[in-house]
Enzyme design. Structure first.
Site, PDB file in Angstrom:
ATOM      1  N   GLY A 183       0.689  -1.116   0.042  1.00  0.00           N
ATOM      2  CA  GLY A 183      -0.151   0.083  -0.006  1.00  0.00           C
ATOM      3  C   GLY A 183       0.781   1.452   0.133  1.00  0.00           C
ATOM      4  O   GLY A 183       2.092   1.206   0.148  1.00  0.00           O
ATOM      5  N   GLU A 235      -1.754   2.850   6.638  1.00  0.00           N
ATOM      6  CA  GLU A 235      -1.619   3.654   5.510  1.00  0.00           C
ATOM      7  C   GLU A 235      -2.576   5.040   5.534  1.00  0.00           C
ATOM      8  O   GLU A 235      -2.344   6.420   5.245  1.00  0.00           O
ATOM      9  CB  GLU A 235      -1.927   3.244   4.083  1.00  0.00           C
ATOM     10  CG  GLU A 235      -1.123   2.171   3.675  1.00  0.00           C
ATOM     11  CD  GLU A 235       0.185   2.528   3.581  1.00  0.00           C
ATOM     12  OE1 GLU A 235       0.630   3.647   3.654  1.00  0.00           O
ATOM     13  OE2 GLU A 235       1.231   1.671   3.583  1.00  0.00           O
TER      14      GLU A 235
END
Length: 419
Positions: A183, A235
């Site tokens: 990610g 994230e």
């Protein structure tokens, strides 16, 4: 490579248990360190009492989120083994984990009893209204002939396939990433005076994540140590301005005093204890912190200082602040259940049902023709608020009586579908 200078990467080779992670090496450059220090000066000088937006920042902050599923399934089939066009259920499981983690929900994996453990008081919901004002499920499915995307060079191409204004929505692009990356989260530094970079466009301000780590042990996120939905939690932390706990250098700083200073990331495949000696004293690493590289099952803590940093960033970053202000116009009902019909009468592609729910729950939609005969039925298990089309329900043309039933309520609507 400039993009890595303003971004955070979460890396895994082959998604195997024998992972090596990268990204922090580039982020530890002198330029990146300088930019972190500039952002920290903004935060150090931040006084919530003087903020014109302080009232809006009190209490629970709710973030409208749109999931762009970028897939290469030309048939359009949804869900199934190895299918990058992941199911709604997989998406919902990820939203649930995100809320459990950011709200430190008791009885979930996101709960901890650590004295510095914080309820971030941030919640996420799938947006119920699109940029054009039309009702939406908050899920966009877009076909692309590309099998994989490169996290270094393809971000603009991905967002070009599907994008909502990043000052109103948190864009999450679920794709198949090349090279074993899990990610990418856009850091807010590019939006502040003194931190502007030419290659930090609004169109890529969000999260890019591989579908095999998006969701909680369901669908394509079913095998391995990164399938409890914590990659997105990590994230989103970067998107809020949080740094890795080791500061991307040996015994570096994340500017949060209640996260112990550590020598390096925890890149092991277990939850074993790890100790660091950064000032001559051996201290246990906070391996449970969401901003480490620990396996998903180990993670369960944001700290009070991390919470304070996020709150400051949400006011200091113009784009983040506008999103918080705009969210009040995008919130679905959270107190009562509603069942609404949109574009009635209309065609099967036009007519839609809006289901607003206080929380995740089960409901069933049943349709009857003018003679009272059941013509369609579909159960939705553990769903949030959503929008359902008549086409999805496969309703026949003509007059229909449609019911929506929860555990304790039933709603009736009369509709008319054109041929």
């Amino acid at each position: 490579m400039k993009r890595l200078i303003i971004s955070s990467l979460f890396f895994l080779v082959g998604f195997s248990a024998y992972a090596q992670r990268c990204g922090h090496g580039v982020m530890a450059s002198p330029e990146m360190k300088k930019r972190h220090e500039i952002l920290q000066r903004f935060i150090d000088n931040y006084n919530p009492g003087n903020s014109k937006n302080a009232r809006e920042q009190e209490g629970i902050i709710r973030i409208p989120l749109v999931v762009h599923v970028i897939h290469n399934n030309i048939s359009g089939d949804i869900g199934g083994e190895g299918n990058s066009n992941i199911s709604d259920e997989q998406i919902f499981s990820q939203i649930r984990v995100l809320n459990e983690d950011f709200r430190k929900m008791f009885g979930t994996r996101g709960y901890n009893e650590h004295p510095d453990g914080a309820d971030m008081e941030i919640e996420f919901f799938l947006a119920q209204t699109g940029p054009d004002g039309a009702p939406s499920s908050g899920i966009n499915r877009v076909y692309s002939s590309d099998r994989t995307f490169d996290v270094f060079s393809d971000l603009e191409r991905i967002s070009g396939l599907s994008y909502w204004p990043s000052d109103k929505y948190l864009n999450v692009w679920v794709v198949t990433l090349a090279g074993g990356y899990l990610g990418y989260g856009e850091f807010p530094g590019g939006e502040l005076d003194g931190l502007d970079l030419a290659d930090s466009p609004e169109e890529t301000d969000g999260i890019f994540i591989d579908h095999e780590v998006f969701g909680d042990r369901t669908g394509t996120a079913s095998a391995g140590i990164y399938t409890y939905g914590r990659t997105l939690t990590h994230e989103v932390g970067h998107w809020f301005g949080l740094l890795h706990t080791w500061g991307d250098e040996r015994c570096g700083t994340d500017y949060c005093e209640d996260t112990p200073q550590i020598q390096r990331e925890n890149d092991s495949e277990t939850c074993r204890e790890i100790f660091s000696r950064c000032d001559g004293i051996s201290r246990r690493n906070m391996i449970e912190n969401y901003m480490d590289y620990t396996p998903d099952s180990c993670m369960n803590i944001f700290t009070e200082d991390q919470k304070a940093r996020v709150r400051a960033v949400l006011e200091l970053s113009p784009r983040r602040r506008r999103m918080v202000l705009n969210s009040q116009f995008l919130l679905p009902s959270t107190d009562v259940t509603e069942f609404n019909v949109l574009s009635n009468p209309g065609s099967r592609s036009e007519l839609k049902f809006q289901v607003l729910l206080p929380d995740f729950q089960d409901f069933t939609i049943v349709s009857y023709n003018s003679l009272g005969r059941e013509v369609a039925r579909k159960a939705y298990l553990d769903y949030p608020s959503t929008v359902i089309s008549a086409e999805e329900l496969n309703l026949p043309p003509g007059m229909n009586i449609v019911t929506m039933q929860t555990a304790g309520e039933i709603y009736f609507k009369r509709i008319y579908l054109y041929e």
